[in-house]
Structures are given as C-alpha cells and as structure tokens.
Design an enzyme around this catalytic site. Structure first.
Site, PDB file in Angstrom:
ATOM      1  CG  ASN A  87      -3.996  -4.386   3.115  1.00 33.38           C
ATOM      2  OD1 ASN A  87      -3.474  -4.230   2.022  1.00 33.38           O
ATOM      3  ND2 ASN A  87      -3.297  -4.501   4.225  1.00 33.38           N
TER       4      ASN A  87
ATOM      5  NE  ARG B 215      -2.034  -1.341   3.497  1.00 37.09           N
ATOM      6  CZ  ARG B 215      -2.328  -1.100   4.769  1.00 37.09           C
ATOM      7  NH1 ARG B 215      -3.428  -0.480   5.105  1.00 37.09           N
ATOM      8  NH2 ARG B 215      -1.512  -1.490   5.721  1.00 37.09           N
TER       9      ARG B 215
END
Length: 90
Positions: free
Chosen positions: A36, A18
C-alpha cells in the site's frame, strides 16, 4: 524475464487487495512484491515472462470482489534485484 512496476488506483486499500495480488502471483509463478502507498494506491513489482505478466495484469484489473480497480499504470523496468518469491510489504 521481464519486470513490471504497477500502480493500481481505485478502491484497493482495506479490501484485501494486496493478498489477492499475492495469491494471483503465487498461482501464476510471478515473483516480486506488493504494498500500500500513503496516497491510497497499491504498488507492485512483478517479474515473470512477458505473457505471464500480461495475464497477471489482466487479472489485477478485474480485482477481487471487494475492490474496484479504476486504473493500472504499467511501466516495464529493468530488474534491479533477484526475487525468489512474492511478498506483501508492510
């Protein structure tokens, strides 16, 4: 401006993916977010010019050195909100 909704599959959680995506977005002037998902995928909304988005996606496909991207599902969507930055959602 165009908007892509991305679902990234592979080894993409627990490997800094990320933050890798966020760095790419900041470097390429892409707005939106990344997070996520419970199923092990990473989801992203990215807003930029079409050329910029294609470049962004190609770099995502390469992943960072700890990730192993197996697939990126790309859907062009209509922008529903105005983004002023790119954030990691928790």
């Amino acid at each position: 401006m165009k908007q892509f909704h991305l679902i990234v599959r592979g080894r993409v959680q627990g490997v800094g993916f990320r933050y890798f995506v966020q760095t790419l977005a900041l470097e390429n002037h892409v707005m939106g977010w990344v997070r996520n998902n419970p199923d092990g995928t990473v989801e992203c909304i990215a807003v930029a010019s079409l050329d910029t988005l294609h470049t962004f996606v190609e770099k995502i496909k390469l992943g960072n050195r700890f990730a192993k991207v197996q697939d990126v599902e790309i859907t062009e969507t209509e922008p529903k909100e105005l983004f002023s930055s790119f954030k990691v959602k928790y």
